[in-house]
Design a protein around this motif. Structure first.
Motif, PDB file in Angstrom:
ATOM      1  N   ASN A 111      59.103  40.073  33.857  1.00 18.47           N
ATOM      2  CA  ASN A 111      60.265  40.916  34.163  1.00 18.47           C
ATOM      3  C   ASN A 111      61.245  41.029  33.000  1.00 18.47           C
ATOM      4  OD1 ASN A 111      59.444  41.669  36.753  1.00 18.47           O
ATOM      5  ND2 ASN A 111      60.325  39.835  37.674  1.00 18.47           N
ATOM      6  N   LEU A 143      59.647  53.567  35.169  1.00 20.09           N
ATOM      7  CA  LEU A 143      60.658  52.840  34.415  1.00 20.09           C
ATOM      8  C   LEU A 143      61.148  53.701  33.258  1.00 20.09           C
ATOM      9  CD1 LEU A 143      59.038  49.273  34.153  1.00 20.09           C
ATOM     10  CD2 LEU A 143      60.837  50.010  35.735  1.00 20.09           C
ATOM     11  N   PRO A 170      64.377  48.257  43.489  1.00 17.10           N
ATOM     12  CA  PRO A 170      64.959  48.602  42.182  1.00 17.10           C
ATOM     13  C   PRO A 170      64.605  47.530  41.152  1.00 17.10           C
ATOM     14  CG  PRO A 170      66.643  47.736  43.646  1.00 17.10           C
ATOM     15  CD  PRO A 170      65.396  47.877  44.479  1.00 17.10           C
ATOM     16  N   ILE A 171      64.396  47.933  39.908  1.00 20.59           N
ATOM     17  CA  ILE A 171      63.983  47.012  38.853  1.00 20.59           C
ATOM     18  C   ILE A 171      64.890  47.183  37.640  1.00 20.59           C
ATOM     19  CG2 ILE A 171      62.143  46.432  37.215  1.00 20.59           C
ATOM     20  CD1 ILE A 171      60.155  47.324  39.352  1.00 20.59           C
ATOM     21  N   THR A 172      65.414  46.075  37.139  1.00 19.09           N
ATOM     22  CA  THR A 172      66.155  46.049  35.885  1.00 19.09           C
ATOM     23  C   THR A 172      65.545  44.952  35.029  1.00 19.09           C
ATOM     24  OG1 THR A 172      68.194  46.802  36.960  1.00 19.09           O
ATOM     25  CG2 THR A 172      68.409  45.789  34.790  1.00 19.09           C
ATOM     26  N   THR A 219      62.270  51.987  39.573  1.00 17.63           N
ATOM     27  CA  THR A 219      62.016  51.687  40.977  1.00 17.63           C
ATOM     28  C   THR A 219      60.527  51.553  41.236  1.00 17.63           C
ATOM     29  OG1 THR A 219      63.965  52.978  41.620  1.00 17.63           O
ATOM     30  CG2 THR A 219      62.383  52.473  43.345  1.00 17.63           C
ATOM     31  N   ARG A 235      70.702  42.392  26.078  1.00 17.84           N
ATOM     32  CA  ARG A 235      71.208  42.638  27.422  1.00 17.84           C
ATOM     33  C   ARG A 235      70.564  41.617  28.345  1.00 17.84           C
ATOM     34  NH1 ARG A 235      70.206  48.463  29.301  1.00 17.84           N
ATOM     35  NH2 ARG A 235      71.203  47.533  31.110  1.00 17.84           N
ATOM     36  N   GLU A 285      64.490  50.227  33.149  1.00 16.27           N
ATOM     37  CA  GLU A 285      64.983  50.158  34.519  1.00 16.27           C
ATOM     38  C   GLU A 285      64.247  51.191  35.358  1.00 16.27           C
ATOM     39  OE1 GLU A 285      69.120  50.963  34.319  1.00 16.27           O
ATOM     40  OE2 GLU A 285      69.617  49.141  33.187  1.00 16.27           O
ATOM     41  N   ASP A 343      63.905  53.404  29.771  1.00 20.04           N
ATOM     42  CA  ASP A 343      64.852  52.647  28.964  1.00 20.04           C
ATOM     43  C   ASP A 343      66.132  53.477  28.825  1.00 20.04           C
ATOM     44  OD1 ASP A 343      65.551  50.443  26.994  1.00 20.04           O
ATOM     45  OD2 ASP A 343      65.760  52.218  25.728  1.00 20.04           O
TER      46      ASP A 343
END
Length: 353
Positions: free
Chosen positions: A98, A271, A238-240, A224, A10, A222, A273
């Motif tokens: 990241n 976080l 937000p974190i991906t 925050t 991904r 993923e 998954d």
């Protein structure tokens, strides 16, 4: 099979050409990523092709039992109209900041799954439009635990290209293709969050949190991050993440929209998954920005200047210095002569009796 490796790919660029400064070669070590190196791509860089043959995707993928091996075919392509000297080798893979796929340069020492890949490092002379087929073998050691593993092979131009135009940088164009290996057995996804730190870049505050994949399955968490001051949330992000490869560590780094003022803060990060459901959190981690030491700043302001670079004495500079010295001597001599003449003019001659 693809269900198990989906987190790895991904957002993964498995084959990417990157123009990099030759001088930056040592910097592009195991922590550097071919997919996100902040360099400028140039259309006139000599592109090379690296193709995974007889695969369903753009990367190599296989399930190999411990103690077994499998052979793969690859095509090295020169699509240019001129001869290109190309270097190819096994790339050591890391997880970049990241998350994401990172392949080290040719100076990195093989480690992890890259030691399983029998792909000789060599320099190829590729003729215009030439396809050069090659084979390599991946042999999984007999005592290897079940799980997901990753390596890569890399193709790059062996001679730095100087480029043209206003931005003529000497650069190496690199292309990497991932090798995804699944060793049969139970998958046990897990990851953890560790130490948090506060830094600065370009005048903005950066919050970083150590992140480790403690399991045997690739993840893509993923969530925050929030930053608070005296119990009030002042920043939400937000974190991906990209792929967080099994058994590897990296950092989650968030650049805030401004520089935090001196004071005390807390940071919380959660976080998850989305594929496996595993999660990790750190809550109300203290962070602080120190008040500037005005006395120290004043001391530095009036500190003596050190480390000055001595001038380079070229023939032109030496000639100018000699001419200046001779000029000063001439001016000085002329000045002394005028003083002598003035003194003589003032002398009164007395008659002899």
């Amino acid at each position: 099979m693809r269900t198990f490796i989906r987190p790895l790919y991904r957002g993964l660029i498995t084959a990417v050409a990157v123009a990099t400064l030759v001088a930056a070669g040592p910097v592009l070590g195991a922590g550097a990523a071919v997919s996100v190196v902040p360099m400028i791509l140039q259309a006139d860089a000599p592109p090379l092709g690296l193709v995974a043959l007889e695969q369903n995707g753009s990367f190599f993928e296989a399930t190999i039992a411990a103690g077994s091996a499998q052979t793969f075919d690859v095509d090295r392509i020169n699509p240019n109209d001129s001869v290109v000297a190309a270097r190819t080798y096994v790339g050591v893979v890391s997880t970049i900041v990241n998350g994401g796929f990172g392949a080290a340069d040719s100076t990195a020492v093989a480690s992890g799954a890259s030691t399983w890949v029998d792909y000789p490092a060599e320099t190829l002379t590729l003729q215009p439009q030439q396809h050069n087929a090659g084979t390599f073998t991946v042999a999984v050691p007999a005592n290897t635990a079940p799980g997901q593993y990753v390596s890569s092979i890399v193709l790059e131009n062996a001679v730095a290209d100087a480029g043209t135009g206003q931005l003529a940088l000497a650069r190496i164009t690199r292309q990497a293709v991932a090798i995804s290996i699944r060793v049969p057995g139970a998958l046990q996804p897990a990851f953890s969050l560790g130490r948090a730190s506060l830094g600065e870049t370009a005048g903005l505050s950066v919050v970083s949190v150590n992140t480790s994949n403690d399991g045997n399955q690739h993840l893509a968490p993923e969530g925050t991050m929030t930053v608070s001051s005296h119990g009030e949330v002042i920043s939400t992000h937000p974190i991906t993440m990209g792929s967080l490869c099994a058994g590897m560590s990296t950092q989650v780094a968030v650049t805030l929209g401004s520089q935090l003022a001196p004071g005390d803060y807390t940071m919380s990060l959660t976080l998850t998954d989305p594929l496996t459901g595993v999660a990790a959190s750190v809550l109300d981690v203290p962070l602080s920005v120190a008040v500037p030491d005005l006395f120290e700043q004043g001391t530095q302001l009036f500190a003596p200047i050190t480390g000055l670079v001595p001038p380079v004495f070229t023939p032109l500079l030496i000639g100018l210095i000699v001419a200046g010295v001779l000029g000063l001597l001439a001016v000085g001599t002329l000045g002394v002569r005028r003083l002598v003449l003035r003194h003589r003019a003032r002398v009164v001659v007395q008659p002899v009796s």
